[in-house]
Design a protein around this motif. Structure first.
Motif, PDB file in Angstrom:
ATOM      1  N   ILE A  76       0.879  -1.166   0.000  1.00  0.00           N
ATOM      2  CA  ILE A  76       0.000   0.000   0.000  1.00  0.00           C
ATOM      3  C   ILE A  76       0.915   1.214   0.000  1.00  0.00           C
ATOM      4  CG2 ILE A  76      -1.912   1.140   1.173  1.00  0.00           C
ATOM      5  CD1 ILE A  76      -2.755  -1.613   0.698  1.00  0.00           C
ATOM      6  N   VAL A  77       0.628   2.112  -0.925  1.00  0.00           N
ATOM      7  CA  VAL A  77       1.581   3.187  -1.181  1.00  0.00           C
ATOM      8  C   VAL A  77       0.860   4.524  -1.092  1.00  0.00           C
ATOM      9  CG1 VAL A  77       3.125   4.061  -2.946  1.00  0.00           C
ATOM     10  CG2 VAL A  77       2.793   1.639  -2.750  1.00  0.00           C
ATOM     11  N   ASP A  78       1.558   5.560  -0.612  1.00  0.00           N
ATOM     12  CA  ASP A  78       0.898   6.880  -0.558  1.00  0.00           C
ATOM     13  C   ASP A  78       1.155   7.670  -1.842  1.00  0.00           C
ATOM     14  OD1 ASP A  78       3.395   7.875  -0.443  1.00  0.00           O
ATOM     15  OD2 ASP A  78       3.314   8.506   1.662  1.00  0.00           O
ATOM     16  N   GLU A  79       0.714   8.918  -1.841  1.00  0.00           N
ATOM     17  CA  GLU A  79       0.799   9.712  -3.074  1.00  0.00           C
ATOM     18  C   GLU A  79       2.222   9.891  -3.578  1.00  0.00           C
ATOM     19  OE1 GLU A  79      -1.638  12.818  -1.507  1.00  0.00           O
ATOM     20  OE2 GLU A  79      -2.794  12.876  -3.355  1.00  0.00           O
ATOM     21  N   ALA A  80       3.156   9.926  -2.646  1.00  0.00           N
ATOM     22  CA  ALA A  80       4.544  10.146  -3.041  1.00  0.00           C
ATOM     23  C   ALA A  80       5.206   8.834  -3.464  1.00  0.00           C
ATOM     24  CB  ALA A  80       5.304  10.755  -1.877  1.00  0.00           C
ATOM     25  N   GLY A  81       4.458   7.731  -3.358  1.00  0.00           N
ATOM     26  CA  GLY A  81       5.031   6.448  -3.745  1.00  0.00           C
ATOM     27  C   GLY A  81       5.725   5.760  -2.593  1.00  0.00           C
ATOM     28  N   GLN A  82       5.523   6.280  -1.383  1.00  0.00           N
ATOM     29  CA  GLN A  82       6.152   5.643  -0.230  1.00  0.00           C
ATOM     30  C   GLN A  82       5.248   4.560   0.340  1.00  0.00           C
ATOM     31  OE1 GLN A  82       7.182   8.739   2.458  1.00  0.00           O
ATOM     32  NE2 GLN A  82       9.256   8.903   1.648  1.00  0.00           N
ATOM     33  N   THR A  83       5.850   3.443   0.686  1.00  0.00           N
ATOM     34  CA  THR A  83       5.068   2.335   1.223  1.00  0.00           C
ATOM     35  C   THR A  83       4.510   2.706   2.594  1.00  0.00           C
ATOM     36  OG1 THR A  83       6.626   0.898   0.142  1.00  0.00           O
ATOM     37  CG2 THR A  83       5.157  -0.121   1.727  1.00  0.00           C
ATOM     38  N   VAL A  84       3.196   2.483   2.764  1.00  0.00           N
ATOM     39  CA  VAL A  84       2.615   2.706   4.083  1.00  0.00           C
ATOM     40  C   VAL A  84       2.276   1.383   4.761  1.00  0.00           C
ATOM     41  CG1 VAL A  84       1.753   5.055   3.941  1.00  0.00           C
ATOM     42  CG2 VAL A  84       0.438   3.224   2.925  1.00  0.00           C
ATOM     43  N   ASP A  85       2.118   0.335   3.953  1.00  0.00           N
ATOM     44  CA  ASP A  85       1.898  -0.976   4.572  1.00  0.00           C
ATOM     45  C   ASP A  85       2.332  -2.052   3.587  1.00  0.00           C
ATOM     46  OD1 ASP A  85       1.274  -2.783   6.450  1.00  0.00           O
ATOM     47  OD2 ASP A  85      -0.868  -2.329   6.564  1.00  0.00           O
ATOM     48  N   ALA A  86       2.791  -3.172   4.137  1.00  0.00           N
ATOM     49  CA  ALA A  86       3.230  -4.283   3.288  1.00  0.00           C
ATOM     50  C   ALA A  86       2.825  -5.569   3.971  1.00  0.00           C
ATOM     51  CB  ALA A  86       4.746  -4.227   3.128  1.00  0.00           C
TER      52      ALA A  86
END
Ligand code: ADP
Length: 673
Positions: free
Chosen positions: A328-338
């Motif tokens: 799960i990725v945020d707008e900036a492309g950073q992973t928020v959950d895996a």
């Protein structure tokens, strides 16, 4: 192992015993709670706004099944006759019977509707079922109220003028009882998650209860003695309703509603609360209305929240247990959950993945990663294959599928390791290449062998000619120079030798022509079909005349890409077959025409001869294939084989259509010039 058998009769007796006990218990509870309710009758001695038996009966029916109806009936009859007996025996028995029938049918109707349409005793699991439960309650209460009031009227225990207010009272009493008591009595039995609560949760529940009691006491009972009048502040309980629904299982809402009911009624008895200040009946009516609405609202809300909670839990279970890696990725492309699969695939711990840019685990260059990310955001979804670098530096081929905005600003990417598939694919590719190489090798060898065979048959045929010429020459000489010394039989033999020799010669000529076709170079050039046909017909004019054949040429005959000499051979063979295979007594007619076909030209040579049966139509193009006996039609069976091979060598195709006894239509197709 000995199977334990329970005699049927015994289980039947047990069931009967249980049923009797349950029914009796229900009847007793019915009478007790019913008498309590009737004490609160405000409008008519038999119609009360507080009627607990209705809810108790429905809960029992839902819990133990319809076999509890006798308990409902007995309880309802008893409690009513006890109230009415003073007005006279006959009227009391009649009215009580009517009311008891109404109450029993009310319970059964609600039971039927809820079991059939609202998921039975689990109705508070889903909001849709809660709606259906409420409708079932309203319908069944309407039924009971109508039957009850009618019974009272018929027994002359009420005046018709009062029918509507009494009916309404009855209805609300029954409905409120169902709405408050059924969830309370059934909620516990159907609650799935009965794990003990952690301390903080129990504390929160205690706090909620405290709040309900305090707010309830303050509003409805004026425990602080600060209310100067009946302020309309009943809505103050709403936050508690929401609190219970959001934070606790549905059962907590049912308990809370019950607590509120008790507090409100207590306030009512003491003449306090927002609904005080009217007549006793009006006040109680308002109280029950308020409680019913609160019960419905909290039930629906609790069900909706429970549904949401379940959906979230299901999603979580899916996420945690999926075989595929999910990020799960945020707008900036950073992973928020895996999920665990993502950790296994990438070799990172969940904590290490969170906060990492998902595109940074791809192993290709910065530029293409950025390009892919841009394309993903623009299109809203993206799927493909990429090679990722695991934490330990090894590379893995993955197939991915990603969608943007599963929630606003939250994207999802699902990945699967395809290394093994890739390996298998490349193995298959290698094997295919190897196979192709071997096929080519074999074909080359085969071609070489074929060429040798061609050369061999050519030289054999060629060398056969010498002795053959000698044989025919000598047999002719025998006939010419020594005929006188031969008897007629001898002369006949000599003639046959000559004929056989000639046939063999034409066979050899044909074979030589056929094998020359494969050895000869075929440079393609523009060939004018009209010219070819003219030349052929000129060469064949003697044969045409002798056979009384009619040959029609239908212009235009276009130019093709081919080999002029070969084309002459092809047309000659086809036209001569058309003339040769004619029906007895029918003069041969041959038509030559051409038609364009997707960049090619199809030349048709049609006749009105004997035709060819469908099953032979492909065979006739084979070497030495002849369908007719040599006595009727002379020939070697090489002509059409020459046609097919010549056309193939010019890069074209050949074929035929035919109706036996009507004629044949041969065609050859060559590229247009
Ligand atoms: P040949 O004419 O020397 O017998 P071909 O190869 O030309 O050999 O033809 C093969 C066979 O196909 C013939 O023997 C004949 O039975 C059949 N055939 C060819 N052309 C025609 C035609 N126009 N009508 C009927 N039968 C045909």
């Amino acid at each position: 192992m000995q199977e334990e058998r329970v005699p049927l009769a015994r289980t039947g007796r047990d069931l009967l015993g249980r049923t009797v006990i349950l029914n009796t218990a229900l009847a007793i509870v019915y009478v007790l709670t019913g008498s309590l309710g009737l004490q609160l009758a405000t409008l008519h001695q038999s119609a009360t706004l507080v009627w607990p038996p209705s809810g108790i009966a429905l809960a029992s029916l839902l819990l133990w099944g319809k076999r509890l109806w006798p308990g409902v009936f007995a309880g309802a009859f008893l409690v009513n006759i006890l109230t009415l007996i003073e007005v006279g025996r006959v009227a009391a028995v009649g009215a009580s019977l009517g009311i008891a029938v109404g109450n029993t049918l009310e319970g059964l109707l609600a039971w039927l509707l809820v079991t059939r349409y609202a998921n039975g005793r689990d109705f508070f699991d889903r909001a849709a079922d809660v709606y259906r439960f409420i409708i079932a309650v309203f319908l069944s209460a309407t039924f009971s109220a109508s039957l009850g009031v009618t019974s009272l009227e018929l027994a002359n225990l009420a005046v018709w003028k009062e029918a509507v207010p009494i009916g309404l009272t009855w209805w609300l009493g029954d409905a409120a009882s169902d709405l408050i008591l059924v969830p309370l009595l059934l909620g516990w039995t159907t609650m799935r998650d009965r794990r003990p609560w952690p301390l903080w949760r129990s504390m929160e529940a205690g706090l909620l209860l405290l709040f309900v009691v305090l707010i309830g006491g303050f509003i409805f009972g004026d425990w602080l003695s600060v209310m100067k009048g009946p302020y309309p502040i009943a809505y103050m309980v709403l936050p508690c309703v929401v609190w219970a629904a959001l934070r606790f299982p549905q059962y907590a809402s049912a308990v809370m509603v019950f607590a509120l009911t008790a507090i409100t009624l207590e306030g009512y008895f003491r003449g306090h609360g927002p609904f005080a200040g009217f007549s006793a009946h009006e006040s109680l009516f308002l109280v029950q209305l308020f409680i019913s609405v609160t019960a419905m609202t909290s039930m629906v809300l609790a069900a909706v929240v429970a549904e949401r909670r379940r959906a979230r839990d299901e999603l979580r279970a899916l996420f945690e247990n999926a075989q595929d890696a999910i990020l799960i990725v945020d707008e900036a492309g950073q992973t928020v959950d895996a999920n665990p699969a993502a950790c296994a695939l990438t070799g990172y711990l969940r904590g290490e993945l969170i906060g990492r840019k998902v595109r940074d685990i791809a192993s290709d260059d910065q530029e293409s990663r950025e390009r892919r990310w841009k394309e993903f955001l623009e299109k809203g979804k993206l799927a493909g294959e990429v090679r990722i670098r695991r934490k330990d530096g090894t590379l893995v081929d993955v197939e991915f599928r990603a969608v943007t905005n599963i929630l606003p600003g939250v994207h999802l990417s699902v990945m699967r390791d395809v290394t093994e598939r890739k390996l298998a694919e490349s193995q298959v590719r290698r094997m295919n290449e190897e196979l192709e190489r071997r096929v080519e090798e074999r074909t080359a060898k085969l071609r070489e062998a074929l060429r040798e065979l061609d050369t061999f048959s050519y030289s054999v045929a060629h060398d056969l000619r010498g002795p053959l010429r000698a044989m025919t020459g000598f047999s002719e000489a025998l006939l010419q120079d020594h005929a006188g010394r031969l008897d007629p039989e001898g002369q006949d033999f000599a003639r046959r030798i000559t004929e056989a020799g000639k046939r063999m010669d034409s066979l050899i000529t044909d074979i030589l022509a056929y094998s020359r076709l494969s050895r000869q170079e075929v440079p393609l050039e523009t060939v004018d079909l009209a010219q070819v046909v003219d030349l052929v017909l000129w060469n064949m004019s003697k044969e045409i005349l002798e056979r009384r054949a009619k040959v029609t040429v239908k212009p235009p005959l276009p130019r093709i890409l081919g080999h002029a000499a070969m084309m002459e051979q092809v047309v000659t063979n086809l036209v001569s077959n058309g003339i040769k295979f004619s029906r007895p007594g029918v003069d041969p007619e041959v038509t030559i025409r051409a038609e364009p076909r997707d960049g090619a030209v199809r030349l048709w040579i049609e006749d009105n001869g004997i035709g060819i049966r469908p099953e032979y139509q492909d065979r006739v193009f084979g070497l030495f294939q002849r369908l007719n006996p040599a006595e009727s039609f002379a020939g070697t069976g090489v002509g059409l084989a020459i046609v097919r091979r010549a056309v193939e060598r010019m890069g074209g195709r050949s074929g035929l259509e035919s109706t036996p006894d009507q004629g044949s239509r041969f065609w050859v197709e060559l590229p247009q010039a």
